[in-house]
Scaffold this active site. Structure first.
Site, mmCIF file in Angstrom:
data_model
loop_
_atom_site.group_PDB
_atom_site.id
_atom_site.type_symbol
_atom_site.label_atom_id
_atom_site.label_comp_id
_atom_site.label_asym_id
_atom_site.label_seq_id
_atom_site.Cartn_x
_atom_site.Cartn_y
_atom_site.Cartn_z
ATOM 1 N N GLY A 161 -5.529 -17.141 -6.222
ATOM 2 C CA GLY A 161 -6.439 -16.012 -6.277
ATOM 3 C C GLY A 161 -7.232 -15.962 -7.566
ATOM 4 O O GLY A 161 -8.352 -16.499 -7.656
ATOM 5 N N CYS A 174 0.832 -1.215 0.000
ATOM 6 C CA CYS A 174 0.000 0.000 0.000
ATOM 7 C C CYS A 174 0.858 1.252 0.000
ATOM 8 O O CYS A 174 1.948 1.264 0.561
ATOM 9 C CB CYS A 174 -0.855 0.036 1.260
ATOM 10 S SG CYS A 174 -1.643 -1.500 1.581
HETATM 11 C C1 LIG Z 1 -9.349 -8.349 -7.314
HETATM 12 C C2 LIG Z 1 -8.148 -8.544 -6.453
HETATM 13 C C3 LIG Z 1 -8.098 -7.969 -5.189
HETATM 14 C C4 LIG Z 1 -6.979 -8.131 -4.377
HETATM 15 N N1 LIG Z 1 -6.964 -7.598 -3.115
HETATM 16 C C5 LIG Z 1 -5.893 -7.809 -2.294
HETATM 17 C C6 LIG Z 1 -5.897 -7.319 -0.948
HETATM 18 O O1 LIG Z 1 -6.862 -6.727 -0.473
HETATM 19 N N2 LIG Z 1 -4.773 -7.539 -0.182
HETATM 20 C C7 LIG Z 1 -3.676 -8.239 -0.672
HETATM 21 O O2 LIG Z 1 -2.691 -8.428 0.061
HETATM 22 N N3 LIG Z 1 -3.675 -8.740 -1.931
HETATM 23 C C8 LIG Z 1 -4.745 -8.539 -2.751
HETATM 24 N N4 LIG Z 1 -4.742 -9.054 -4.015
HETATM 25 C C9 LIG Z 1 -3.563 -9.821 -4.490
HETATM 26 C C10 LIG Z 1 -3.775 -11.333 -4.347
HETATM 27 O O3 LIG Z 1 -3.990 -11.708 -3.013
HETATM 28 C C11 LIG Z 1 -2.563 -12.085 -4.945
HETATM 29 O O4 LIG Z 1 -1.400 -11.707 -4.237
HETATM 30 C C12 LIG Z 1 -2.352 -11.786 -6.407
HETATM 31 O O5 LIG Z 1 -3.598 -11.683 -7.083
HETATM 32 C C13 LIG Z 1 -1.507 -12.842 -7.118
HETATM 33 O O6 LIG Z 1 -2.103 -14.115 -7.059
HETATM 34 P P1 LIG Z 1 -3.029 -14.721 -8.221
HETATM 35 O O7 LIG Z 1 -2.295 -14.526 -9.518
HETATM 36 O O8 LIG Z 1 -3.228 -16.154 -7.852
HETATM 37 O O9 LIG Z 1 -4.306 -13.944 -8.196
HETATM 38 C C14 LIG Z 1 -5.867 -8.899 -4.855
HETATM 39 C C15 LIG Z 1 -5.918 -9.478 -6.124
HETATM 40 C C16 LIG Z 1 -7.046 -9.310 -6.933
HETATM 41 C C17 LIG Z 1 -7.062 -9.968 -8.277
#
Ligand SMILES: Cc1cc2nc3c(=O)[nH]c(=O)nc-3n(C[C@H](O)[C@H](O)[C@H](O)COP(=O)(O)O)c2cc1C
Length: 308
Positions: A269, A134
């Protein structure tokens, strides 16, 4: 269906016993309720909840999701009901679901992180995940996770306020992930999670406008996997605390890659948006693979990559 409590899949990290290594990633499952029509939350090793802030947040203006080749860009902007609502109205129910509950916290100042950690310390949540991607509003908006000094400061401030299992979730938008990881370990992280999303941008060439109202967003999905695998591998050499691998994992093969690179657990995710049953398929496939390869426990594979 996988017997999710079998010995092959169990992972113990300090005082926490994960029945399997699969955790639903923060921001992609909300608080799990929408997925309960597809699978029991107790099938998961853990759930990391939507990033929680001190006050309630509406999030960014829409559009805040854009499709890209092999992934998505999001600029949701931490929409959430705030820490008090989370602790009073959401957490008690989640804690009945027989899975490890991880509170993901986000701040716009050092003080906010400290405040959130202190509040959560008096709850029964199992672990805290510090999202340091952040922007630090007071210091020009650069992310807390992008320089060593800020990482040291935020982790040590939070560590002093909580004895919960502390996972520090690193941003990939840095020059040296290993140096950042070492700083988090030094200041008391119990584990690291990597990676969060990579900053990206998509432009509509007809209007010349970015698709996202926020202009830029975080890239996630399969395109992230090789970056995540490389960063987990580099980090594993630099630290001795456990790593939770995350980024683009969509299959049991992807999960095995990140584990061989150095992860003890993994998060999924974006794949959930495409296939809400993905956790069950990944766990079943993983379990069968371990069985067929005569591997007694998944932890044996952590960091087992044979480098050239
Ligand atoms: C729509 C969305 C919202 C997310 N919100 C957060 C969040 O609130 N806090 C956080 O640490 N990561 C957040 N992430 C990141 C995911 O937790 C993860 O680290 C990232 O998407 C990579 O993994 P993936 O490719 O399997 O989605 C978010 C990702 C997406 C797609």
């Amino acid at each position: 269906m996988t017997n999710v409590t079998n010995e092959r899949l169990k992972v113990k990290l300090k005082n926490l016993e994960f029945k399997n290594p699969l955790i639903a990633a923060s921001g992609t499952v909300g608080y799990g309720e929408e997925y309960e029509e597809f699978f029991k939350l107790s099938s998961l090793g853990g759930i990391s909840v939507k990033g929680t802030t001190k006050e309630k947040r509406q999030g960014n203006k829409t559009p805040r999701i854009a499709e890209t080749p092999c992934g998505i860009l999001n600029s949701v902007g931490l929409e959430n009901p705030g820490i008090d609502c989370f602790i009073e109205k959401i957490l008690p129910n989640l804690l009945t679901k027989n899975t490890i509950v991880i509170a993901n916290i986000a701040g716009s100042s050092f003080y906010e992180y400290e405040y959130l950690a202190e509040k959560l310390n008096s709850t029964n949540v199992h672990a805290i995940e510090l999202n340091i991607s952040c922007p630090n509003v007071k210091q020009g908006g650069a992310s807390f996770g992008s320089n060593i000094k800020d990482v040291e400061k935020v982790v040590s401030m939070v560590r002093k306020k909580t004895d919960k299992f502390l996972i520090v979730k690193l941003s990939p938008n840095v020059t040296s992930i290993a140096e950042i990881a070492k700083a988090a370990e030094l200041k008391g992280a119990d584990a690291l999670c990597l990676i969060n999303t990579l900053v990206g941008m998509k432009i509509n060439i007809k209007t010349k406008r970015p698709i996202l109202k926020n202009n830029t967003g975080g890239l996630s999905g399969p395109c992230l996997l090789p970056v995540a695998v490389r960063m987990v591998w580099e980090t594993k050499k630099a630290v001795s605390i456990p790593i939770v691998g995350c980024g683009g994992i969509s299959s049991f093969e992807d999960a095995l890659e990140i584990i061989m690179a150095g992860a003890s657990l993994f998060q999924i995710g974006t794949v959930l948006f495409k296939n809400p049953l993905a956790p069950i398929k990944i766990l079943n496939d993983l379990n069968n693979w371990l069985k067929n390869n005569n591997i007694k426990n998944i932890s044996q594979l952590t960091g087992s990559v044979l480098e050239w």
